[in-house]
Scaffold this active site. Structure first.
Site, PDB file in Angstrom:
ATOM      1  CE  LYS A 117      -4.016  -2.077   2.246  1.00 45.77           C
ATOM      2  NZ  LYS A 117      -4.928  -2.066   3.416  1.00 45.77           N
ATOM      3  CE  LYS A 200      -8.601  -8.922  -2.123  1.00 50.20           C
ATOM      4  NZ  LYS A 200      -8.095  -8.589  -0.772  1.00 50.20           N
ATOM      5  CE  LYS A 203     -13.627  -2.772  -0.132  1.00 50.73           C
ATOM      6  NZ  LYS A 203     -13.477  -2.366   1.275  1.00 50.73           N
TER       7      LYS A 203
END
Length: 338
Positions: A117, A200, A203
């Protein structure tokens, strides 16, 4: 000292940021629903975790209610499970601080999700994003949870939780916190992108066609599956034949998870079929399972006061479990007046 026997108890949560996807449903919520009734179940909207990166306050409120609506519309029953948002139970943050003082910096440096991240801008990230695995440990251990349903990408955090529990117990010479087990099972434990089966489902993907949102209506769900990327080959005779076909394998896994069968059974049923047959069948199945949930979510989001009432009642029940465990933790650590 004899080992403490801990009541079987499940805890898990979803972060309210960016909206729920099919990955959240198959990887988490569907399993939450299946588990309730078999033991004590506690499910949380982890809004404190959401602010590890900046959130618009109005968006955060809406996203928190949307996750709660997703839980309820999918079948979580507030009379069978405790359902609340994390920030209403301040003991999460308090135990999180205690665990910040138990966990080691080296442990945090090994957390792969922070590296992913933060990327090259690690120095500019919030301290919360770096330290949030210890808050996650607090989320779990605050209820002496013994099982944590998670996706494969969260397994490392449950392992860290076990390390923190073990170090606390060792440092204070107690047998207080349990060693929770990650529960990772079933097909589609990691739902992949509909346009790139090596990534993956997220969102935050660039295109809305990459994912199925839990708020998508029936027409949108069907359209996205019919346009999902595949390859030119028909379905093989065995599931092993999909090993090097990520997009194909992803669609088979999703079909299996939605229909509660194994991927091998899906391949047996559709062996030799082309995508012109399989994708419409998958679209019909997905619409039958997901469209009623999105419709109920939309209805609930029109009545946010009812969602807030459910969360507040759940928070009261959560505090009844959490507060005595936090009080005992403070006593063990040596805090006066707790």
């Amino acid at each position: 000292m004899a080992d403490t026997v801990h009541t079987p108890r499940v805890f898990s949560g979803i972060k309210p940021s960016g909206g729920l996807t099919l990955g959240n449903y198959l990887g988490a919520i569907k399993k939450f629903v299946a588990t309730q009734g078999s033991m004590e179940t506690i499910y949380c909207v982890v809004d404190l975790h959401a602010i590890t990166v900046w959130q618009d306050p109005d968006d955060l409120r809406n996203a928190t209610r949307e996750v709660a609506a997703g839980y309820l519309a999918s079948g979580l029953d507030p009379s069978q499970s405790i359902l609340f948002n994390q920030s209403q139970v301040s003991a999460h943050a308090e135990l999180g601080w205690i665990f910040n003082c138990v966990a080691r910096v080296g442990w945090m440096n090994r957390m792969t999700q922070f590296k992913e991240k933060a990327g090259k801008n690690a120095e500019k990230q919030s301290l919360g994003l770096y330290a949030y695995p210890s808050l996650m440990a607090a989320d779990i251990l605050l209820y002496h949870a013994t099982q944590v349903p998670v996706g494969e990408d969260q397994k490392q955090h449950v392992e860290l939780t076990r390390d923190i529990a073990a170090k606390f117990n060792h440092d204070y010479k107690v047998d207080f916190f349990p060693q929770p087990d990650p529960v990772i099972d079933g097909p589609a434990t990691r739902v992949m992108n509909l346009r790139d089966g090596t990534k993956k489902m997220s969102k935050s993907g660039q295109s809305d066609m990459e994912r199925i949102n839990m708020t998508d209506d029936a027409d949108t769900i069907a359209k996205k599956f019919k346009k999902a990327r595949t390859d030119p080959e028909p379905l093989p005779e065995t599931y092993d034949g999909l090993a090097e076909r990520p997009e194909a394998r992803n669609l088979v896994d999703i079909y299996a998870a939605l229909s509660d069968v194994t991927p091998a059974e899906v391949v047996t049923e559709y062996a030799g079929a082309g995508w012109g047959q399989f994708k419409p069948a998958l679209a019909d199945l997905a619409v039958s399972k997901l469209a009623p949930i999105s419709e109920e979510m939309a209805r609930m989001m029109d009545d946010p006061a009812e969602i807030d009432r459910v969360l507040a009642e759940g928070a009261d029940r959560a505090r009844a479990i959490a507060d005595p465990i936090l009080a005992k933790t403070y006593e063990i650590v040596g805090m006066v007046g707790r």
